[in-house]
Design a protein around this motif. Structure first.
Motif, mmCIF file in Angstrom:
data_model
loop_
_atom_site.group_PDB
_atom_site.id
_atom_site.type_symbol
_atom_site.label_atom_id
_atom_site.label_comp_id
_atom_site.label_asym_id
_atom_site.label_seq_id
_atom_site.Cartn_x
_atom_site.Cartn_y
_atom_site.Cartn_z
ATOM 1 N N LYS A 149 41.541 47.675 30.543
ATOM 2 C CA LYS A 149 40.969 46.400 30.126
ATOM 3 C C LYS A 149 39.783 46.061 31.032
ATOM 4 C CE LYS A 149 43.427 42.913 28.648
ATOM 5 N NZ LYS A 149 44.298 41.713 28.508
ATOM 6 N N LEU A 150 38.627 45.819 30.414
ATOM 7 C CA LEU A 150 37.461 45.349 31.144
ATOM 8 C C LEU A 150 37.587 43.845 31.338
ATOM 9 C CD1 LEU A 150 34.655 47.279 29.184
ATOM 10 C CD2 LEU A 150 35.952 48.029 31.206
ATOM 11 N N ALA A 151 37.441 43.394 32.567
ATOM 12 C CA ALA A 151 37.607 41.977 32.887
ATOM 13 C C ALA A 151 36.263 41.405 33.312
ATOM 14 C CB ALA A 151 38.642 41.793 33.996
ATOM 15 N N LEU A 152 35.616 40.664 32.416
ATOM 16 C CA LEU A 152 34.307 40.086 32.687
ATOM 17 C C LEU A 152 34.456 38.927 33.660
ATOM 18 C CD1 LEU A 152 32.903 39.994 29.044
ATOM 19 C CD2 LEU A 152 32.494 41.738 30.792
ATOM 20 N N GLU A 153 33.708 39.001 34.772
ATOM 21 C CA GLU A 153 33.811 37.951 35.779
ATOM 22 C C GLU A 153 32.542 37.111 35.792
ATOM 23 O OE1 GLU A 153 35.237 37.157 40.338
ATOM 24 O OE2 GLU A 153 34.612 39.180 39.800
ATOM 25 N N ALA A 154 32.695 35.835 35.492
ATOM 26 C CA ALA A 154 31.603 34.887 35.673
ATOM 27 C C ALA A 154 31.507 34.540 37.151
ATOM 28 C CB ALA A 154 31.868 33.625 34.856
ATOM 29 N N GLY A 207 43.316 31.968 26.833
ATOM 30 C CA GLY A 207 44.677 32.395 26.553
ATOM 31 C C GLY A 207 45.010 33.725 27.189
ATOM 32 N N ARG A 208 45.485 34.646 26.385
ATOM 33 C CA ARG A 208 45.927 35.937 26.894
ATOM 34 C C ARG A 208 44.757 36.881 27.207
ATOM 35 N NH1 ARG A 208 51.227 36.646 26.832
ATOM 36 N NH2 ARG A 208 50.991 38.920 26.967
ATOM 37 N N ARG A 209 43.541 36.441 26.995
ATOM 38 C CA ARG A 209 42.392 37.233 27.451
ATOM 39 C C ARG A 209 42.185 37.103 28.959
ATOM 40 N NH1 ARG A 209 38.990 39.797 23.842
ATOM 41 N NH2 ARG A 209 39.372 39.198 21.672
ATOM 42 N N ILE A 210 42.898 36.219 29.621
ATOM 43 C CA ILE A 210 42.798 36.154 31.083
ATOM 44 C C ILE A 210 43.409 37.434 31.636
ATOM 45 C CG2 ILE A 210 43.430 34.922 33.180
ATOM 46 C CD1 ILE A 210 43.544 32.364 31.498
ATOM 47 N N ALA A 211 42.538 38.286 32.202
ATOM 48 C CA ALA A 211 42.980 39.588 32.691
ATOM 49 C C ALA A 211 43.259 39.573 34.182
ATOM 50 C CB ALA A 211 41.913 40.643 32.385
ATOM 51 N N SER A 212 42.690 38.609 34.894
ATOM 52 C CA SER A 212 42.874 38.529 36.338
ATOM 53 C C SER A 212 42.693 37.086 36.779
ATOM 54 C CB SER A 212 41.864 39.425 37.057
ATOM 55 O OG SER A 212 41.990 39.308 38.459
ATOM 56 N N THR A 253 50.573 36.065 32.879
ATOM 57 C CA THR A 253 51.800 36.473 33.570
ATOM 58 C C THR A 253 51.530 37.538 34.628
ATOM 59 O OG1 THR A 253 52.264 38.129 31.857
ATOM 60 C CG2 THR A 253 53.255 35.947 31.566
ATOM 61 N N GLY A 254 50.248 37.754 34.945
ATOM 62 C CA GLY A 254 49.895 38.802 35.892
ATOM 63 C C GLY A 254 49.936 38.332 37.331
ATOM 64 N N ASP A 255 49.304 39.117 38.184
ATOM 65 C CA ASP A 255 49.289 38.831 39.616
ATOM 66 C C ASP A 255 48.220 37.809 39.965
ATOM 67 O OD1 ASP A 255 51.316 40.763 40.605
ATOM 68 O OD2 ASP A 255 49.935 42.238 39.744
ATOM 69 N N VAL A 256 48.439 37.140 41.077
ATOM 70 C CA VAL A 256 47.454 36.225 41.649
ATOM 71 C C VAL A 256 46.857 36.933 42.855
ATOM 72 C CG1 VAL A 256 47.007 33.931 42.576
ATOM 73 C CG2 VAL A 256 48.845 34.260 40.917
ATOM 74 N N GLU A 257 45.578 37.254 42.733
ATOM 75 C CA GLU A 257 44.933 38.111 43.715
ATOM 76 C C GLU A 257 44.084 37.262 44.663
ATOM 77 O OE1 GLU A 257 43.588 42.097 42.161
ATOM 78 O OE2 GLU A 257 41.672 41.273 42.829
ATOM 79 N N VAL A 258 44.327 37.400 45.942
ATOM 80 C CA VAL A 258 43.543 36.672 46.939
ATOM 81 C C VAL A 258 42.375 37.553 47.370
ATOM 82 C CG1 VAL A 258 43.530 35.567 49.203
ATOM 83 C CG2 VAL A 258 45.540 35.352 47.710
ATOM 84 N N GLU A 259 41.157 37.087 47.069
ATOM 85 C CA GLU A 259 39.949 37.848 47.367
ATOM 86 C C GLU A 259 39.016 36.972 48.198
ATOM 87 O OE1 GLU A 259 36.981 40.617 44.791
ATOM 88 O OE2 GLU A 259 36.891 38.479 44.354
ATOM 89 N N ILE A 260 38.847 37.304 49.474
ATOM 90 C CA ILE A 260 38.069 36.484 50.399
ATOM 91 C C ILE A 260 36.963 37.318 51.043
ATOM 92 C CG2 ILE A 260 38.134 35.059 52.483
ATOM 93 C CD1 ILE A 260 41.065 34.454 51.845
ATOM 94 N N PHE A 261 35.737 36.822 50.939
ATOM 95 C CA PHE A 261 34.592 37.371 51.666
ATOM 96 C C PHE A 261 34.243 36.354 52.746
ATOM 97 C CE2 PHE A 261 32.753 40.649 48.679
ATOM 98 C CZ PHE A 261 33.748 40.579 47.729
ATOM 99 N N ASN A 262 34.544 36.663 53.990
ATOM 100 C CA ASN A 262 34.359 35.691 55.066
ATOM 101 C C ASN A 262 34.346 36.438 56.388
ATOM 102 O OD1 ASN A 262 35.525 33.860 57.260
ATOM 103 N ND2 ASN A 262 35.076 32.373 55.639
ATOM 104 N N ALA A 263 33.293 36.247 57.177
ATOM 105 C CA ALA A 263 33.140 37.008 58.411
ATOM 106 C C ALA A 263 34.271 36.748 59.388
ATOM 107 C CB ALA A 263 31.788 36.698 59.049
ATOM 108 N N ALA A 264 34.702 35.490 59.495
ATOM 109 C CA ALA A 264 35.771 35.164 60.439
ATOM 110 C C ALA A 264 37.106 35.757 59.984
ATOM 111 C CB ALA A 264 35.887 33.655 60.592
#
Length: 289
Positions: A149-154, A207-212, A253-264
């Motif tokens: 599944k391709l997940a388009l990210e705005a 709806g169910r198009r939420i891939a991530s 119903t998928g995972d909740v992914e923590v994605e952080i870009f932060n120098a500290a």
């Protein structure tokens, strides 16, 4: 909901170290990046993940599809190279069994991330978005054949010039609709979409198009390098619970992914980062019982 560590949150960790860290901290999923997978080796990465019993919540990233908007032969070749690279990314996601391939679609043709606008770069924003649609028409069927599944990210509008000409969840969703939901979905990333007045309407529409579902906070003020303006949940301005509730209500119903870009965060002990991440997930992100 299920917590996943996006590998970029603990940037110092290799694939092997991230997998080991997830196991030690009781996480069941990890989000991987293509660069680190290539460094570890694709086959070895697959072996590590499978032996640890982890899910791959996403593979980052495909995309950067807009260079075809450059004039003449340069644009034609750039578009072909982008399609080839994205097909490789789809193959990698399929081999890893990733829940989705995150697509950061690219900015204005000729503008490189984080660099000044060069002479000859395009200002044709509408045309850049058309290139994304053209590329998706080529890639979605291939992704479907490979079970990806391709997940388009705005991305937040501050990244429109150089990283993503899709700036709202609604734009990403509209682009996904011509395709089966098992082929093309969308990413809800709190850092990028928290400000949008149509956010809750578009989450429900997706709806169910939420891939991530990716979470981190939006720091204020932003640092000089705005790419590093992501913070640990609770350290910025976002009210997470209503967004999480809306994503759940939409059927995710998928995972909740923590994605952080932060120098500290990157400089801190990765084990401490993951421990804090777990605590903030429970205390800030999840809906109250």
């Amino acid at each position: 909901m299920r917590l996943s560590l996006n590998q970029r949150t603990t940037k110092r960790w290799s694939v092997a170290e991230a997998v080991d860290g997830c196991v030690r901290h009781g996480l069941e999923a990890v989000g991987l990046w293509r660069e680190e997978v290539a460094e570890q080796g694709l086959a070895e990465s697959v072996k590590l993940v499978r032996e640890a019993g982890l899910r791959v919540s996403s593979l980052c990233r495909g995309g950067f599809l807009t260079a075809g908007g450059l004039p003449g032969e340069e644009g034609r070749l750039a578009f072909a190279r982008a399609l080839d690279d994205n097909r490789r990314a789809i193959d990698e996601a399929a081999t890893l069994g990733a829940a989705c391939l995150v697509m950061v679609v690219g900015g204005l043709p000729g503008v490189k991330p984080g660099e000044p606008m060069p002479p000859g770069a395009s200002r044709d924003l509408a045309g850049a978005r058309e290139r994304v649609a053209e590329a998706l028409a080529e890639l979605a069927p291939y992704a479907g054949q490979r079970g990806v599944k391709l997940a388009l990210e705005a991305l937040h509008p501050i990244y429109c010039p150089d990283r993503a000409v899709l700036s709202t969840l609604g734009q990403a969703l509209d682009l996904s609709l011509p395709y089966p939901e098992e082929q093309v979905g969308v990413v809800v990333d709190t850092f990028h979409v928290w400000w949008d007045p149509r956010l809750f309407e578009d989450i429900a529409r997706a709806g169910r198009r939420i891939a991530s579902y990716q979470v981190c906070d939006y720091l204020h003020p932003l640092p000089e390098d705005v790419l590093l303006g992501r913070g640990m949940m609770g350290d910025g301005v976002i009210d997470f619970r209503p967004i999480t509730e809306a994503v759940l209500a939409a059927g995710y119903t998928g995972d909740v992914e923590v994605e952080i870009f932060n120098a500290a965060v990157w400089a801190a002990d990765p084990d401490e980062v993951v421990a804090t991440m777990k605590a903030r997930y429970a205390g800030v992100v999840l809906p109250r019982p």
